[in-house]
Design an enzyme around this catalytic site. Structure first.
Site, mmCIF file in Angstrom:
data_model
loop_
_atom_site.group_PDB
_atom_site.id
_atom_site.type_symbol
_atom_site.label_atom_id
_atom_site.label_comp_id
_atom_site.label_asym_id
_atom_site.label_seq_id
_atom_site.Cartn_x
_atom_site.Cartn_y
_atom_site.Cartn_z
ATOM 1 N N ASN A 86 0.806 -1.226 0.000
ATOM 2 C CA ASN A 86 0.000 0.000 0.000
ATOM 3 C C ASN A 86 0.838 1.275 0.000
ATOM 4 O OD1 ASN A 86 -2.451 1.796 0.903
ATOM 5 N ND2 ASN A 86 -0.899 2.046 2.498
ATOM 6 N N TYR A 151 3.924 9.369 -11.032
ATOM 7 C CA TYR A 151 2.924 8.582 -10.301
ATOM 8 C C TYR A 151 2.139 7.698 -11.271
ATOM 9 C CZ TYR A 151 -0.933 7.801 -6.960
ATOM 10 O OH TYR A 151 -1.872 7.249 -6.121
ATOM 11 N N LYS A 155 1.904 3.640 -11.230
ATOM 12 C CA LYS A 155 0.683 2.870 -10.994
ATOM 13 C C LYS A 155 0.331 1.993 -12.194
ATOM 14 C CE LYS A 155 -0.013 4.204 -6.768
ATOM 15 N NZ LYS A 155 0.206 3.237 -5.663
HETATM 16 P P1 NAD Z 1 -0.792 8.442 2.751
HETATM 17 O O1 NAD Z 1 0.264 9.421 2.328
HETATM 18 O O2 NAD Z 1 -1.768 8.810 3.815
HETATM 19 O O3 NAD Z 1 -0.153 7.041 3.133
HETATM 20 C C1 NAD Z 1 0.970 6.495 2.479
HETATM 21 C C2 NAD Z 1 1.773 5.759 3.506
HETATM 22 O O4 NAD Z 1 2.906 5.181 2.874
HETATM 23 C C3 NAD Z 1 2.294 6.694 4.604
HETATM 24 O O5 NAD Z 1 2.066 6.092 5.871
HETATM 25 C C4 NAD Z 1 3.777 6.785 4.293
HETATM 26 O O6 NAD Z 1 4.568 6.996 5.439
HETATM 27 C C5 NAD Z 1 4.032 5.399 3.696
HETATM 28 N N1 NAD Z 1 5.267 5.397 2.911
HETATM 29 C C6 NAD Z 1 5.565 6.162 1.838
HETATM 30 N N2 NAD Z 1 6.836 5.907 1.439
HETATM 31 C C7 NAD Z 1 7.334 4.972 2.276
HETATM 32 C C8 NAD Z 1 8.589 4.326 2.401
HETATM 33 N N3 NAD Z 1 9.619 4.604 1.586
HETATM 34 N N4 NAD Z 1 8.761 3.432 3.395
HETATM 35 C C9 NAD Z 1 7.755 3.140 4.263
HETATM 36 N N5 NAD Z 1 6.550 3.732 4.199
HETATM 37 C C10 NAD Z 1 6.342 4.638 3.225
HETATM 38 O O7 NAD Z 1 -1.557 8.079 1.390
HETATM 39 P P2 NAD Z 1 -2.876 7.217 1.117
HETATM 40 O O8 NAD Z 1 -3.815 8.120 0.450
HETATM 41 O O9 NAD Z 1 -3.292 6.455 2.315
HETATM 42 O O10 NAD Z 1 -2.283 6.220 0.009
HETATM 43 C C11 NAD Z 1 -2.058 4.850 0.198
HETATM 44 C C12 NAD Z 1 -1.944 4.180 -1.172
HETATM 45 O O11 NAD Z 1 -3.157 4.373 -1.886
HETATM 46 C C13 NAD Z 1 -0.831 4.754 -2.049
HETATM 47 O O12 NAD Z 1 -0.221 3.696 -2.775
HETATM 48 C C14 NAD Z 1 -1.580 5.676 -2.981
HETATM 49 O O13 NAD Z 1 -0.897 5.851 -4.191
HETATM 50 C C15 NAD Z 1 -2.866 4.907 -3.154
HETATM 51 N N6 NAD Z 1 -4.002 5.729 -3.610
HETATM 52 C C16 NAD Z 1 -4.552 6.718 -2.831
HETATM 53 C C17 NAD Z 1 -5.642 7.438 -3.322
HETATM 54 C C18 NAD Z 1 -6.330 8.505 -2.523
HETATM 55 O O14 NAD Z 1 -7.271 9.118 -3.043
HETATM 56 N N7 NAD Z 1 -5.947 8.791 -1.296
HETATM 57 C C19 NAD Z 1 -6.144 7.162 -4.571
HETATM 58 C C20 NAD Z 1 -5.559 6.163 -5.332
HETATM 59 C C21 NAD Z 1 -4.499 5.445 -4.840
#
Ligand code: NAD
Length: 248
Positions: A86, A151, A155
């Site tokens: 994730n 990005y 993806k």
């Molecule tokens: P977020 O920024 O709240 O969470 C991402 C998490 O990943 C954070 O806890 C961060 O510390 C961790 N992380 C990032 N790089 C890291 C690393 N090198 N080592 C360890 N941990 C790391 O974002 P989110 O919105 O919860 O996103 C989670 C996933 O969902 C991501 O892959 C994002 O691309 C995907 N996503 C989110 C959305 C959205 O609308 N929020 C939409 C599509 C996809």
């Protein structure tokens, strides 16, 4: 001897979508290792989720450390049954201003570390009766979104890797699926949308259900893809998006 409950790893489990996935797993009695970089956030998550949540602090972009990280988890907690890739980072910037270093940085976290961590976990799953892997994609891989070139590349790679992993690993008992979240209310989407009303309006206009999703919506889908209810499902990309990917 009492059989131990399943063990999951959720990367980026300290916040946003990852935390919601971990919460759903813990509610389903799955011991859940959450990996992240921010120890404070991880500890707060554990306080919230209780003792089935196991915080492990690590930077997934440090590829050389990943084999030892997985070994440490397996030694401490037993075989891993579920992996949710994730953790991810986003960067919004116009195409011509993105540097090679920035592009590589996104690819390193969102793609290469997913591959490297999965490889190490799969080595253990193969000797322990298989498992389930869930990757996280995005609407950026379903249609073109401006200002997120790295990005989007990352993806799209995740969706391709999901299929390649599924065909190679499913015969050996490891199902591999992907969730493509739509626009979900988290810090990441707030950064991308809150100071860009035009973009936010565009998102809402093409989301038939008319609201942002919640992290728990993704948690429910992950719990489904992690468990026996999806035992004949592998290689799919499941949009959880209020219809955004098919929106007019
Ligand atoms: P977020 O920024 O709240 O969470 C991402 C998490 O990943 C954070 O806890 C961060 O510390 C961790 N992380 C990032 N790089 C890291 C690393 N090198 N080592 C360890 N941990 C790391 O974002 P989110 O919105 O919860 O996103 C989670 C996933 O969902 C991501 O892959 C994002 O691309 C995907 N996503 C989110 C959305 C959205 O609308 N929020 C939409 C599509 C996809």
């Amino acid at each position: 001897m009492e059989q131990r409950s399943k063990l999951a790893i959720v990367t980026g489990g300290g916040s946003g979508i990852g935390l919601a996935i971990a919460a759903k797993f813990v509610q389903a009695n799955i011991r859940t290792v959450i990996i992240g970089r921010d120890e404070k956030k991880l500890r707060a998550a554990q306080q919230q989720l209780g003792t089935l949540c196991i915080p492990v602090s690590a930077d997934l972009a440090q590829l050389n450390n990943l084999p030892a990280l997985v070994q440490q988890i397996v030694t401490g907690h037993g075989p891993v049954n579920i992996l949710v890739n994730n953790a991810g980072i986003n960067m919004k910037k116009i195409f011509t201003e993105v540097t090679d270093e920035e592009f590589q940085r996104i690819l390193l976290t969102n793609v290469t570390s997913v591959f490297a961590l999965s490889r190490e976990v799969v080595k253990h799953m193969l000797g322990n009766g298989g498992g389930a892997i869930i990757n996280i994609s995005s609407m950026a891989a379903q249609y073109g979104i401006p200002k997120v070139i790295a990005y989007t590349a990352s993806k799209s790679a995740i969706e391709g890797m999901t299929q390649a992993m599924a065909v190679e690993l499913s015969p050996q008992g490891i199902r591999v699926n992907c969730i493509a979240p739509g626009f979900i209310a988290t810090d990441m989407s707030a950064k991308a949308l809150n100071n860009d009303p035009e973009r936010k309006q565009k998102v809402m206009m093409r989301t038939p259900m008319g609201v942002l999703g919640t992290p728990a919506d993704i948690g429910d889908a992950a719990l489904f893809l992690a468990g026996d209810a999806s035992r004949y499902i592998t290689g799919v990309v499941l949009p959880v998006d209020g219809g955004n990917s098919i929106g007019f």
